[in-house]
Design a protein around this motif. Structure first.
Motif, short mmCIF file in Angstrom:
data_model
loop_
_atom_site.label_atom_id
_atom_site.label_comp_id
_atom_site.label_asym_id
_atom_site.label_seq_id
_atom_site.Cartn_x
_atom_site.Cartn_y
_atom_site.Cartn_z
N PHE A 179 -8.57 -20.85 -9.32
CA PHE A 179 -7.35 -21.04 -8.54
C PHE A 179 -6.99 -19.71 -7.88
CE2 PHE A 179 -6.18 -20.33 -13.01
CZ PHE A 179 -5.38 -19.20 -12.92
N ALA A 180 -6.11 -19.78 -6.89
CA ALA A 180 -5.73 -18.58 -6.14
C ALA A 180 -4.98 -17.60 -7.05
CB ALA A 180 -4.86 -18.95 -4.94
N VAL A 181 -5.37 -16.35 -6.98
CA VAL A 181 -4.72 -15.30 -7.79
C VAL A 181 -4.28 -14.18 -6.84
CG1 VAL A 181 -4.94 -13.70 -9.71
CG2 VAL A 181 -6.24 -15.84 -9.74
N PRO A 182 -3.03 -14.22 -6.38
CA PRO A 182 -2.55 -13.16 -5.49
C PRO A 182 -2.53 -11.81 -6.21
CG PRO A 182 -1.10 -15.08 -5.42
CD PRO A 182 -2.02 -15.27 -6.58
N VAL A 183 -3.11 -10.80 -5.57
CA VAL A 183 -3.14 -9.45 -6.13
C VAL A 183 -2.55 -8.50 -5.09
CG1 VAL A 183 -4.56 -7.58 -7.05
CG2 VAL A 183 -5.20 -9.97 -7.49
N GLN A 184 -1.52 -7.79 -5.49
CA GLN A 184 -0.87 -6.85 -4.58
C GLN A 184 -1.18 -5.41 -5.00
OE1 GLN A 184 3.21 -7.59 -3.27
NE2 GLN A 184 3.16 -9.54 -4.35
N PRO A 185 -1.48 -4.54 -4.02
CA PRO A 185 -1.73 -3.13 -4.33
C PRO A 185 -0.43 -2.36 -4.52
CG PRO A 185 -1.99 -3.50 -1.98
CD PRO A 185 -1.71 -4.85 -2.60
N VAL A 186 -0.46 -1.43 -5.45
CA VAL A 186 0.71 -0.60 -5.75
C VAL A 186 0.27 0.85 -5.88
CG1 VAL A 186 2.60 -0.14 -7.37
CG2 VAL A 186 1.83 -2.50 -6.99
N LEU A 187 1.01 1.75 -5.26
CA LEU A 187 0.82 3.19 -5.44
C LEU A 187 2.03 3.73 -6.19
CD1 LEU A 187 -0.50 4.46 -1.97
CD2 LEU A 187 -1.62 4.81 -4.19
N VAL A 188 1.78 4.46 -7.27
CA VAL A 188 2.87 5.06 -8.04
C VAL A 188 2.68 6.58 -8.03
CG1 VAL A 188 4.08 5.17 -10.24
CG2 VAL A 188 3.02 3.03 -9.51
N PHE A 189 3.69 7.30 -7.58
CA PHE A 189 3.63 8.76 -7.51
C PHE A 189 4.45 9.36 -8.65
CE2 PHE A 189 2.56 7.44 -3.24
CZ PHE A 189 1.49 8.28 -2.94
N VAL A 190 3.83 10.29 -9.35
CA VAL A 190 4.43 10.89 -10.54
C VAL A 190 4.92 12.30 -10.23
CG1 VAL A 190 3.96 11.65 -12.91
CG2 VAL A 190 2.92 9.54 -12.05
N GLY A 191 6.16 12.57 -10.61
CA GLY A 191 6.70 13.92 -10.55
C GLY A 191 6.94 14.49 -9.16
N VAL A 192 6.99 13.66 -8.13
CA VAL A 192 7.14 14.20 -6.77
C VAL A 192 8.59 14.60 -6.52
CG1 VAL A 192 5.19 12.88 -5.88
CG2 VAL A 192 7.48 11.89 -5.78
N SER A 193 8.77 15.60 -5.67
CA SER A 193 10.12 16.05 -5.33
C SER A 193 10.74 15.20 -4.25
CB SER A 193 10.07 17.51 -4.85
OG SER A 193 9.27 17.64 -3.68
N GLU A 194 9.90 14.56 -3.44
CA GLU A 194 10.38 13.72 -2.34
C GLU A 194 9.34 12.65 -2.06
OE1 GLU A 194 11.40 14.21 2.45
OE2 GLU A 194 11.31 15.97 1.14
N LEU A 195 9.81 11.43 -1.77
CA LEU A 195 8.91 10.33 -1.45
C LEU A 195 9.48 9.59 -0.25
CD1 LEU A 195 6.41 8.67 -2.14
CD2 LEU A 195 7.82 7.29 -3.69
N ASN A 196 8.78 9.71 0.88
CA ASN A 196 9.24 9.10 2.13
C ASN A 196 8.24 8.05 2.57
OD1 ASN A 196 10.50 8.57 4.57
ND2 ASN A 196 9.54 10.28 5.62
N VAL A 197 8.67 6.78 2.60
CA VAL A 197 7.81 5.67 2.99
C VAL A 197 8.26 5.15 4.34
CG1 VAL A 197 6.91 3.42 2.33
CG2 VAL A 197 7.53 5.07 0.56
#
Length: 280
Positions: A216-234
């Motif tokens: 059956f269909a198994v949706p898989v989404q990618p995730v990026l996790v950043f550790v200890g960063v001072s700033e995260l701009n997406v």
């Protein structure tokens, strides 16, 4: 956050799903032919992605008919990945090929960076993210760490639950500023890194394996996790990869409506079997 409504729109050769506010204002739309999402109102970006999540893995909302899944033999402890701790692959690599105590001492005395430092940094990051993900088991999720793939690579973490499957890649950049674009990431304005591209490719790789053994269909989404960063701009247009700081992965906990309980248990049973990943 106001609940979004999903409506279908077909005209002039287009086939779209719109995420709208209660008053009909469109905040995002999904092109069902290409799978691309356009965000109109950035402040509703994550809510729109969640609302459209069930429709982001193919050209239509019709679930594909998959071939019958091959039967796996009973799972024995030697093939069970459920016992893997966060960072298992990196720890094993350090133990096998890392510098000796004398070599580390010499590098410290000469103030030379250790060639294995990036592995140790990555290990520390995976441990921190792994601890955060393990908390989600109380909300009905299953977590696997260091899922081995061919050619000496691995998936840092797999999160499996009612909200689907998430292929999670951890990046430890202590005290640095990170900018995330559609395809490339810059750390302290440095050389562009293809983290997003690789994350999407990894998620597709995981999806192929899980669907092969699930039927059956198994949706898989990618995730990026950043550790200890001072700033995260997406950037507002970056919608295909979820991006979090390590403490923000708890946002995945409330997600639901993608897999029912029996599907969750089946997918977890497949994913924890080391043998399914041999031809990933």
């Amino acid at each position: 956050m106001e609940e979004l409504r999903i409506t279908s729109w077909k005209r002039f050769g287009h086939d779209r799903l719109y995420a709208n506010l209660a008053d009909g204002t469109a905040v995002a739309w999904l092109d069902r032919r290409s799978g691309e999402v356009t965000i109109v109102e950035p402040k509703y970006r994550q809510a729109a992605l969640d609302a459209l999540a069930l429709h982001m893995h193919g050209p239509s909302t019709t679930k594909p008919v998959l071939p019958a899944a091959p039967q796996l033999p009973p799972l024995s402890p030697e093939f069970d990945l459920a016992s893997n701790a966060p960072g298992t692959a990196l720890r094993d690599r350090l133990n096998k090929t890392g510098p000796t105590l004398a070599e580390r001492a010499l590098a410290w005395l000469l103030r030379r960076p250790s060639p294995m430092q990036s592995w140790r940094t990555g290990l520390a990051g995976e441990k921190r993210v792994g601890s955060e993900l393990n908390r989600l088991t109380r909300q009905g999720w299953h977590v696997l760490h260091a899922v081995p793939l061919p050619r000496d690579v691995d998936v840092d973490h797999l999160l499996i639950g009612p909200g689907g499957v998430f292929s999670i890649n951890t990046k430890n950049h202590q005290g640095k500023a990170v900018w995330v674009g559609d395809d490339m990431i810059r750390v302290n304005r440095g050389k562009p890194q293809p983290y997003a591209i690789k994350s999407r490719a990894e998620a597709k790789r995981v999806q192929r394996v899980l669907e092969k053994y699930s039927g059956f269909a198994v949706p898989v989404q990618p995730v990026l996790v950043f550790v200890g960063v001072s700033e995260l701009n997406v950037v507002a247009t970056q919608v295909t990869v979820r991006v979090y700081r390590e403490r923000e992965v708890s946002a995945l906990g409330p997600l639901s409506g993608v897999l029912d309980q029996s599907q969750v248990q089946h997918v977890y049973g497949v994913a924890r079997d080391r043998r399914v990943w041999l031809d990933a």
